[in-house]
Design an enzyme around this catalytic site. Structure first.
Site, PDB file in Angstrom:
ATOM      1  N   GLU A  45       0.831  -1.203   0.000  1.00 28.65           N
ATOM      2  CA  GLU A  45       0.000   0.000   0.000  1.00 28.65           C
ATOM      3  C   GLU A  45       0.871   1.261   0.000  1.00 28.65           C
ATOM      4  O   GLU A  45       0.573   2.239  -0.687  1.00 28.65           O
ATOM      5  CB  GLU A  45      -0.907  -0.019   1.240  1.00 28.65           C
ATOM      6  CG  GLU A  45      -2.122   0.857   1.129  1.00 28.65           C
ATOM      7  CD  GLU A  45      -3.096   0.591   2.273  1.00 28.65           C
ATOM      8  OE1 GLU A  45      -3.973  -0.278   2.104  1.00 28.65           O
ATOM      9  OE2 GLU A  45      -2.980   1.222   3.331  1.00 28.65           O
TER      10      GLU A  45
ATOM     11  N   GLU B 100       2.242   1.839  -3.405  1.00 26.05           N
ATOM     12  CA  GLU B 100       1.173   2.366  -4.260  1.00 26.05           C
ATOM     13  C   GLU B 100       0.932   3.851  -3.953  1.00 26.05           C
ATOM     14  O   GLU B 100       0.782   4.673  -4.867  1.00 26.05           O
ATOM     15  CB  GLU B 100      -0.091   1.546  -3.958  1.00 26.05           C
ATOM     16  CG  GLU B 100      -1.170   1.673  -4.996  1.00 26.05           C
ATOM     17  CD  GLU B 100      -2.428   0.907  -4.554  1.00 26.05           C
ATOM     18  OE1 GLU B 100      -2.357   0.066  -3.638  1.00 26.05           O
ATOM     19  OE2 GLU B 100      -3.485   1.193  -5.127  1.00 26.05           O
TER      20      GLU B 100
ATOM     21  N   CYS C 293      -8.220  -2.030   3.978  1.00 26.13           N
ATOM     22  CA  CYS C 293      -8.080  -3.292   4.703  1.00 26.13           C
ATOM     23  C   CYS C 293      -9.310  -3.672   5.508  1.00 26.13           C
ATOM     24  O   CYS C 293      -9.383  -4.759   6.053  1.00 26.13           O
ATOM     25  CB  CYS C 293      -6.859  -3.250   5.604  1.00 26.13           C
ATOM     26  SG  CYS C 293      -6.644  -1.687   6.387  1.00 26.13           S
TER      27      CYS C 293
ATOM     28  N   SER D  30      -6.854   2.005  -2.271  1.00 26.05           N
ATOM     29  CA  SER D  30      -5.712   1.165  -2.627  1.00 26.05           C
ATOM     30  C   SER D  30      -6.219  -0.194  -3.104  1.00 26.05           C
ATOM     31  O   SER D  30      -7.249  -0.680  -2.638  1.00 26.05           O
ATOM     32  CB  SER D  30      -4.850   0.978  -1.374  1.00 26.05           C
ATOM     33  OG  SER D  30      -4.043  -0.157  -1.509  1.00 26.05           O
TER      34      SER D  30
ATOM     35  N   LYS E  57     -14.952 -10.037   8.618  1.00 28.42           N
ATOM     36  CA  LYS E  57     -13.836 -10.845   8.107  1.00 28.42           C
ATOM     37  C   LYS E  57     -14.332 -12.218   7.645  1.00 28.42           C
ATOM     38  O   LYS E  57     -13.710 -12.857   6.796  1.00 28.42           O
ATOM     39  CB  LYS E  57     -12.748 -10.991   9.167  1.00 28.42           C
ATOM     40  CG  LYS E  57     -11.966  -9.707   9.410  1.00 28.42           C
ATOM     41  CD  LYS E  57     -10.975  -9.424   8.299  1.00 28.42           C
ATOM     42  CE  LYS E  57     -10.307  -8.072   8.461  1.00 28.42           C
ATOM     43  NZ  LYS E  57      -9.586  -7.655   7.256  1.00 28.42           N
TER      44      LYS E  57
ATOM     45  N   GLU F  95     -15.504 -11.390   4.240  1.00 28.55           N
ATOM     46  CA  GLU F  95     -14.366 -11.112   3.350  1.00 28.55           C
ATOM     47  C   GLU F  95     -13.714 -12.414   2.871  1.00 28.55           C
ATOM     48  O   GLU F  95     -13.437 -12.591   1.691  1.00 28.55           O
ATOM     49  CB  GLU F  95     -13.322 -10.256   4.084  1.00 28.55           C
ATOM     50  CG  GLU F  95     -12.114  -9.909   3.230  1.00 28.55           C
ATOM     51  CD  GLU F  95     -11.056  -9.112   4.006  1.00 28.55           C
ATOM     52  OE1 GLU F  95     -10.543  -9.610   5.031  1.00 28.55           O
ATOM     53  OE2 GLU F  95     -10.746  -7.997   3.593  1.00 28.55           O
TER      54      GLU F  95
ATOM     55  N   GLU G  35     -13.177 -13.780  -5.100  1.00 26.37           N
ATOM     56  CA  GLU G  35     -11.845 -13.435  -5.620  1.00 26.37           C
ATOM     57  C   GLU G  35     -10.719 -13.891  -4.696  1.00 26.37           C
ATOM     58  O   GLU G  35      -9.565 -13.844  -5.068  1.00 26.37           O
ATOM     59  CB  GLU G  35     -11.742 -11.934  -5.930  1.00 26.37           C
ATOM     60  CG  GLU G  35     -11.937 -10.973  -4.775  1.00 26.37           C
ATOM     61  CD  GLU G  35     -13.389 -10.565  -4.519  1.00 26.37           C
ATOM     62  OE1 GLU G  35     -14.302 -11.362  -4.801  1.00 26.37           O
ATOM     63  OE2 GLU G  35     -13.601  -9.450  -4.005  1.00 26.37           O
TER      64      GLU G  35
ATOM     65  N   CYS H 104     -10.498  -1.506  14.757  1.00 28.97           N
ATOM     66  CA  CYS H 104     -10.738  -2.932  15.054  1.00 28.97           C
ATOM     67  C   CYS H 104     -10.869  -3.233  16.544  1.00 28.97           C
ATOM     68  O   CYS H 104     -11.503  -4.209  16.918  1.00 28.97           O
ATOM     69  CB  CYS H 104      -9.625  -3.788  14.476  1.00 28.97           C
ATOM     70  SG  CYS H 104      -9.670  -3.822  12.695  1.00 28.97           S
TER      71      CYS H 104
END
Ligand code: HC0
Ligand code: SF4
Length: 579
Positions: A282, A285, A308, A328, A367, A370, A375, A512
């Site tokens: 990141e 980037e 994230c 990102s 999560k 996710e 993908e 978190c």
């Protein structure tokens, strides 16, 4: 100022104070089921709906709900008179008459505010016959809705509509038929729910819970043909102790590692390692986009947004699809870990992908969702097989009869367990961008950072900003936690008015540490602050505190990935977003 008397105690409070707040000032706890207030965060739910907080006010015919009745000059209040207690017990019995009595197998048993209250009020019999209307169970990849258990406190509505501004949940139907539901009674997974889990975090009963994956993990751990490895998210170590009666903010990193080893995981690794890896990708980037932007390239999009937090990703995919090339492309640390574990690490130990089971321990319910995204799988085999919450880990530890408090402190395994302080602070709001700054500064300027603690990026305000001097170039940084706050920054970007170069966004209040999978904080913001402090202290005590100094990250690039943003890194560590 108003003077009044509560339970024979004289007290003076500002005008506008409620009876509930005034009573709390003199240490009197009036029970409530629907009321919730997160001080300093501007989060409050007081629909006056459950009526459990009724108190007797001298001279008034009716009992008054303490949460939404303001004090008046000279009031004389009795919070626990027999008349108030009797009414409270009757109200509770009426609520219980329309509530399933399956406490033995309820996910919330032991943590249920309704169960606790029934116990506290000595309810042994229910004298009323509720309708016991049955509502279908709604299961999604992360959250289960069992509306039979809903007591219509509306806390979830407040979190979803006012704090997160997602607007999925509202009350529909009337009387016994009333439920909190997405529009048209659609299932959660057809709605724009982000799975942030903030509704789960505040639900007083078992109406909203996470999808329980402990059974699947037990099966994997008892299968000798599988190698089962585990990663632990940064925020878990600062909260897990609370499940074992420890003070909030007690760091239990070493005990958590021992417990996971005793549970039978073959390797105990750290998501913090992957957080360091995320910074490499990141940060690179960010610098590449920033370099082009500062050189006057009009094509390049600014600011860059962190990516994230999976609930945040789902939020912008639904609500701001036109901005989807701004975040990102780096995958989250959880998913980077899974991808590296099932390629680089699996090869290293000579285990086939399908025989390696990757479990994560996360403070988060999103999560789970996710890790189920298409993908993040190869031929149907996911990079992360199961994502357990901090609470689910605690229940596994209890199940195995491990005495958590007396466990020795052990270290993570190598190589995917080695991390720097930068990885640790990912778990609190502002931490990801601070970690990125530590690396981006040194890579960009070629100089050593004069300091490592960026206090201007820390704190609990929902929206924060700071300018960091990159050796002559001022970099504007924005931070938002809570999706309602994020929305404000996104509206500015959309309107072309954003002053920022980089923005960190986390869905949950506090980041978190306040995730929907953490031990229940019952609205106590002090608990979040203590967890936050714990993470900064773990960072401070680490020998290495910058992601690019992690020797195992360097080795991973040398042996396997080449360089940040290489073709291989792109394939394994980056992703794309969908409308
Ligand atoms: Fe977080 Fe994470 S910091 S989202 O808050 O970035 O859940 O703790 O694990 O993936 O590292 C959660 C916490 C993580 C990820 C990391 C990030
Ligand atoms: Fe709303 Fe978040 Fe709950 Fe989904 S998980 S219903 S977005 S509060």
């Amino acid at each position: 100022k108003i003077t009044l008397n509560i339970d024979h105690k004289n007290i003076e409070v500002p005008k506008g104070t409620t009876i509930l707040e005034a009573a709390a000032e003199v240490g009197i706890d009036i029970p409530t089921l629907c009321h919730m207030k997160l001080h300093d965060m501007n989060i409050e739910n007081k629909p006056g709906g459950c009526r459990v907080c009724v108190v007797e006010v001298k001279g008034r015919r009716n009992l008054a709900p303490a949460c939404c009745t303001e004090v008046a000059q000279g009031m004389e209040i009795s919070t626990h008179s027999m008349r108030a207690v009797n009414a409270r017990r009757t109200i509770l019995e009426l609520i219980l008459s329309d509530h399933p009595a399956d406490c033995l197998v309820c996910a919330k048993s032991g943590n249920c505010e309704l169960q606790d209250m029934a116990h506290q009020m000595g309810i042994r019999e229910i004298h009323y016959q509720g309708a016991q209307t049955h509502y279908r169970e709604d299961t999604s990849p992360a959250i289960i809705r069992e509306m039979d258990k809903c007591i219509r406190c509306k806390r979830c509505e407040t979190m979803c509509n006012h704090v997160q501004t997602v607007g999925v949940l509202s009350t529909i139907n009337r009387g016994f038929e009333a439920v909190i539901s997405p529009a048209f009674e659609m299932n959660l997974d057809h709605s724009v729910c982000t799975y942030c889990g903030q509704c789960v975090a505040v639900c007083p009963t078992g109406a909203l819970t996470e999808v329980d994956e402990t059974g699947a993990v037990i099966r994997a751990l008892s299968d000798p043909s599988k190698t089962v490895i585990v990663q632990t998210a940064p925020a878990v170590r600062a909260a897990l102790g609370e499940e074992f009666e420890m003070e909030a903010g007690t760091l239990v990193t070493g005990k958590m590692v021992s417990a996971l080893r005793r549970l039978g995981f073959d390797y105990v690794f750290d998501t913090d390692f992957a957080a360091d890896l995320t910074i490499m990708e990141e940060g690179t980037e960010l610098l590449s986009r920033l370099g082009k932007y500062l050189a006057g390239d009009k094509e390049v999009k600014m600011p860059i947004l962190t990516s994230c937090c999976p609930a945040w990703v789902k939020f912008f995919e639904h609500q701001f699809p036109e901005l989807k090339d701004i975040p990102s492309t780096a995958r989250s640390p959880q998913q980077m870990f899974g991808a590296i574990a099932k390629t680089y690490f699996a090869d290293k130990i000579g285990v086939k992908r399908e025989d390696l089971v990757v479990v994560s321990i996360m403070p988060c319910v999103a999560k789970k969702y996710e890790s189920s995204r298409d993908e993040f799988a190869v031929d149907g085999n996911p990079d992360v097989d199961h994502a357990l919450t901090t609470r689910e880990l605690a229940s596994l530890i209890n199940l195995s009869n491990i005495d958590f408090n007396s466990l020795p402190e052990e270290d993570f395994d190598k190589p995917l367990g080695e991390s720097t302080g930068a990885g640790v602070i990912f778990g609190t709001t502002g931490g990801v961008i601070e970690a990125a700054v530590r690396t981006a500064y040194e890579v960009q300027t070629g100089k050593m950072l004069p300091r490592l603690d960026f206090h201007e990026l820390r704190g609990m305000e929902g929206l924060r900003k700071a300018t960091i001097d990159f050796d002559g170039t001022p970099i504007n940084i924005g931070i938002a936690h809570g999706l309602g706050n994020a929305r404000q920054l996104l509206e500015e970007i959309k309107a072309g008015k954003s002053e920022f170069h980089a923005i960190e966004i986390m869905s949950c209040p506090g980041g978190c540490i306040g995730g929907g999978g953490q031990p229940y904080h019952h609205g106590d913001v002090e608990i979040l602050k203590k967890r936050q402090k714990a993470l900064y202290s773990e960072d401070k005590n680490k020998t290495l505190r910058k992601s690019h100094e992690n020797p195992h990250i360097k080795k991973l690039y040398e042996e396997f990935l080449g360089a940040p943003m290489s073709e291989k890194a792109h394939h394994l560590l980056h992703t794309k977003y969908f409308d």
